[in-house]
Design a protein around this motif. Structure first.
Motif, PDB file in Angstrom:
ATOM      1  N   GLU A  17     -20.192  27.007 -14.839  1.00 35.69           N
ATOM      2  CA  GLU A  17     -19.842  27.384 -13.576  1.00 35.69           C
ATOM      3  C   GLU A  17     -20.786  27.955 -12.697  1.00 35.69           C
ATOM      4  O   GLU A  17     -21.193  27.836 -11.364  1.00 35.69           O
ATOM      5  CB  GLU A  17     -18.663  28.308 -13.686  1.00 35.69           C
ATOM      6  CG  GLU A  17     -17.272  27.853 -14.093  1.00 35.69           C
ATOM      7  CD  GLU A  17     -16.086  28.846 -14.321  1.00 35.69           C
ATOM      8  OE1 GLU A  17     -16.701  30.069 -14.267  1.00 35.69           O
ATOM      9  OE2 GLU A  17     -15.147  28.251 -14.858  1.00 35.69           O
ATOM     10  N   THR A  18     -21.817  28.759 -13.392  1.00 35.28           N
ATOM     11  CA  THR A  18     -22.846  29.848 -12.580  1.00 35.28           C
ATOM     12  C   THR A  18     -23.863  28.568 -12.392  1.00 35.28           C
ATOM     13  O   THR A  18     -24.528  28.918 -11.243  1.00 35.28           O
ATOM     14  CB  THR A  18     -23.281  30.701 -13.876  1.00 35.28           C
ATOM     15  OG1 THR A  18     -22.356  31.324 -14.250  1.00 35.28           O
ATOM     16  CG2 THR A  18     -24.419  31.358 -13.283  1.00 35.28           C
ATOM     17  N   GLN A  25     -25.832  33.339  -3.802  1.00 32.38           N
ATOM     18  CA  GLN A  25     -24.351  33.774  -3.595  1.00 32.38           C
ATOM     19  C   GLN A  25     -24.090  34.702  -4.572  1.00 32.38           C
ATOM     20  O   GLN A  25     -23.154  35.422  -4.424  1.00 32.38           O
ATOM     21  CB  GLN A  25     -23.901  32.427  -4.206  1.00 32.38           C
ATOM     22  CG  GLN A  25     -22.237  32.396  -3.977  1.00 32.38           C
ATOM     23  CD  GLN A  25     -21.359  31.088  -4.298  1.00 32.38           C
ATOM     24  OE1 GLN A  25     -22.148  30.013  -4.280  1.00 32.38           O
ATOM     25  NE2 GLN A  25     -20.382  31.279  -4.411  1.00 32.38           N
ATOM     26  N   LEU A  26     -24.805  35.216  -5.856  1.00 29.95           N
ATOM     27  CA  LEU A  26     -24.423  36.088  -6.690  1.00 29.95           C
ATOM     28  C   LEU A  26     -25.268  37.471  -6.306  1.00 29.95           C
ATOM     29  O   LEU A  26     -25.406  38.182  -7.147  1.00 29.95           O
ATOM     30  CB  LEU A  26     -24.455  35.761  -8.299  1.00 29.95           C
ATOM     31  CG  LEU A  26     -23.666  34.393  -8.451  1.00 29.95           C
ATOM     32  CD1 LEU A  26     -23.950  34.055  -9.811  1.00 29.95           C
ATOM     33  CD2 LEU A  26     -22.238  35.174  -8.346  1.00 29.95           C
ATOM     34  N   GLU A  27     -26.052  37.522  -5.096  1.00 27.30           N
ATOM     35  CA  GLU A  27     -26.822  38.579  -4.836  1.00 27.30           C
ATOM     36  C   GLU A  27     -28.045  38.712  -5.456  1.00 27.30           C
ATOM     37  O   GLU A  27     -28.587  39.872  -5.435  1.00 27.30           O
ATOM     38  CB  GLU A  27     -25.862  39.887  -4.927  1.00 27.30           C
ATOM     39  CG  GLU A  27     -24.693  39.802  -4.118  1.00 27.30           C
ATOM     40  CD  GLU A  27     -23.827  41.055  -4.003  1.00 27.30           C
ATOM     41  OE1 GLU A  27     -24.414  42.139  -4.259  1.00 27.30           O
ATOM     42  OE2 GLU A  27     -22.725  41.091  -3.462  1.00 27.30           O
ATOM     43  N   ALA A  35     -33.512  29.039 -17.299  1.00 27.89           N
ATOM     44  CA  ALA A  35     -32.857  29.298 -18.449  1.00 27.89           C
ATOM     45  C   ALA A  35     -32.872  30.788 -18.809  1.00 27.89           C
ATOM     46  O   ALA A  35     -31.770  31.423 -19.078  1.00 27.89           O
ATOM     47  CB  ALA A  35     -33.222  28.263 -19.483  1.00 27.89           C
ATOM     48  N   ALA A  36     -34.113  31.103 -18.508  1.00 25.57           N
ATOM     49  CA  ALA A  36     -34.356  32.803 -18.829  1.00 25.57           C
ATOM     50  C   ALA A  36     -33.367  33.651 -18.063  1.00 25.57           C
ATOM     51  O   ALA A  36     -32.514  34.442 -18.513  1.00 25.57           O
ATOM     52  CB  ALA A  36     -35.670  33.305 -18.753  1.00 25.57           C
ATOM     53  N   ARG A  37     -33.184  33.363 -16.651  1.00 22.88           N
ATOM     54  CA  ARG A  37     -32.367  34.176 -15.863  1.00 22.88           C
ATOM     55  C   ARG A  37     -30.955  33.881 -16.126  1.00 22.88           C
ATOM     56  O   ARG A  37     -30.090  34.764 -16.151  1.00 22.88           O
ATOM     57  CB  ARG A  37     -32.951  33.558 -14.175  1.00 22.88           C
ATOM     58  CG  ARG A  37     -33.893  34.051 -13.870  1.00 22.88           C
ATOM     59  CD  ARG A  37     -34.450  33.472 -12.271  1.00 22.88           C
ATOM     60  NE  ARG A  37     -35.702  33.834 -11.851  1.00 22.88           N
ATOM     61  CZ  ARG A  37     -36.405  33.346 -11.163  1.00 22.88           C
ATOM     62  NH1 ARG A  37     -35.830  32.226 -10.334  1.00 22.88           N
ATOM     63  NH2 ARG A  37     -37.423  33.712 -10.615  1.00 22.88           N
ATOM     64  N   LEU A  38     -30.536  32.700 -16.372  1.00 20.48           N
ATOM     65  CA  LEU A  38     -29.257  32.497 -16.752  1.00 20.48           C
ATOM     66  C   LEU A  38     -28.931  33.167 -17.961  1.00 20.48           C
ATOM     67  O   LEU A  38     -27.863  33.686 -18.241  1.00 20.48           O
ATOM     68  CB  LEU A  38     -28.915  30.826 -17.215  1.00 20.48           C
ATOM     69  CG  LEU A  38     -29.028  30.060 -15.823  1.00 20.48           C
ATOM     70  CD1 LEU A  38     -28.977  28.381 -16.173  1.00 20.48           C
ATOM     71  CD2 LEU A  38     -27.650  30.175 -15.251  1.00 20.48           C
TER      72      LEU A  38
END
Length: 72
Positions: A17-18, A25-27, A35-38
């Motif tokens: 979903e992310t 959108q998630l500020e 991948a690291a940020r996720l």
């Protein structure tokens, strides 16, 4: 599933979903997911700490490629 075994079905669902949402959108100030940020974001949301490499393997297994995501 190897080192991804800590990733629950709920984690994977949230991951999928992310990646459909731009980080802004998630500020977040950055414009593309890595991948690291996720892994960091999902760790904060779920309490499940995976590395960027583990997240990348999950995405590759799901054969998911979206234009806003860099899995390198």
């Amino acid at each position: 599933m190897g080192n991804n075994s800590k990733a629950t079905d709920e984690y994977v669902q949230l991951l999928m979903e992310t990646i459909e949402k731009p980080p802004t959108q998630l500020e977040y100030e950055f414009g593309r997911w890595t991948a690291a940020r996720l892994a960091t974001y999902l760790g904060e949301k779920t309490g499940i700490k995976l590395s960027g490499e583990q997240v990348k393997r999950i995405l590759l297994k799901k054969s998911t490629f979206t234009c806003g995501l860099s899995i390198s």
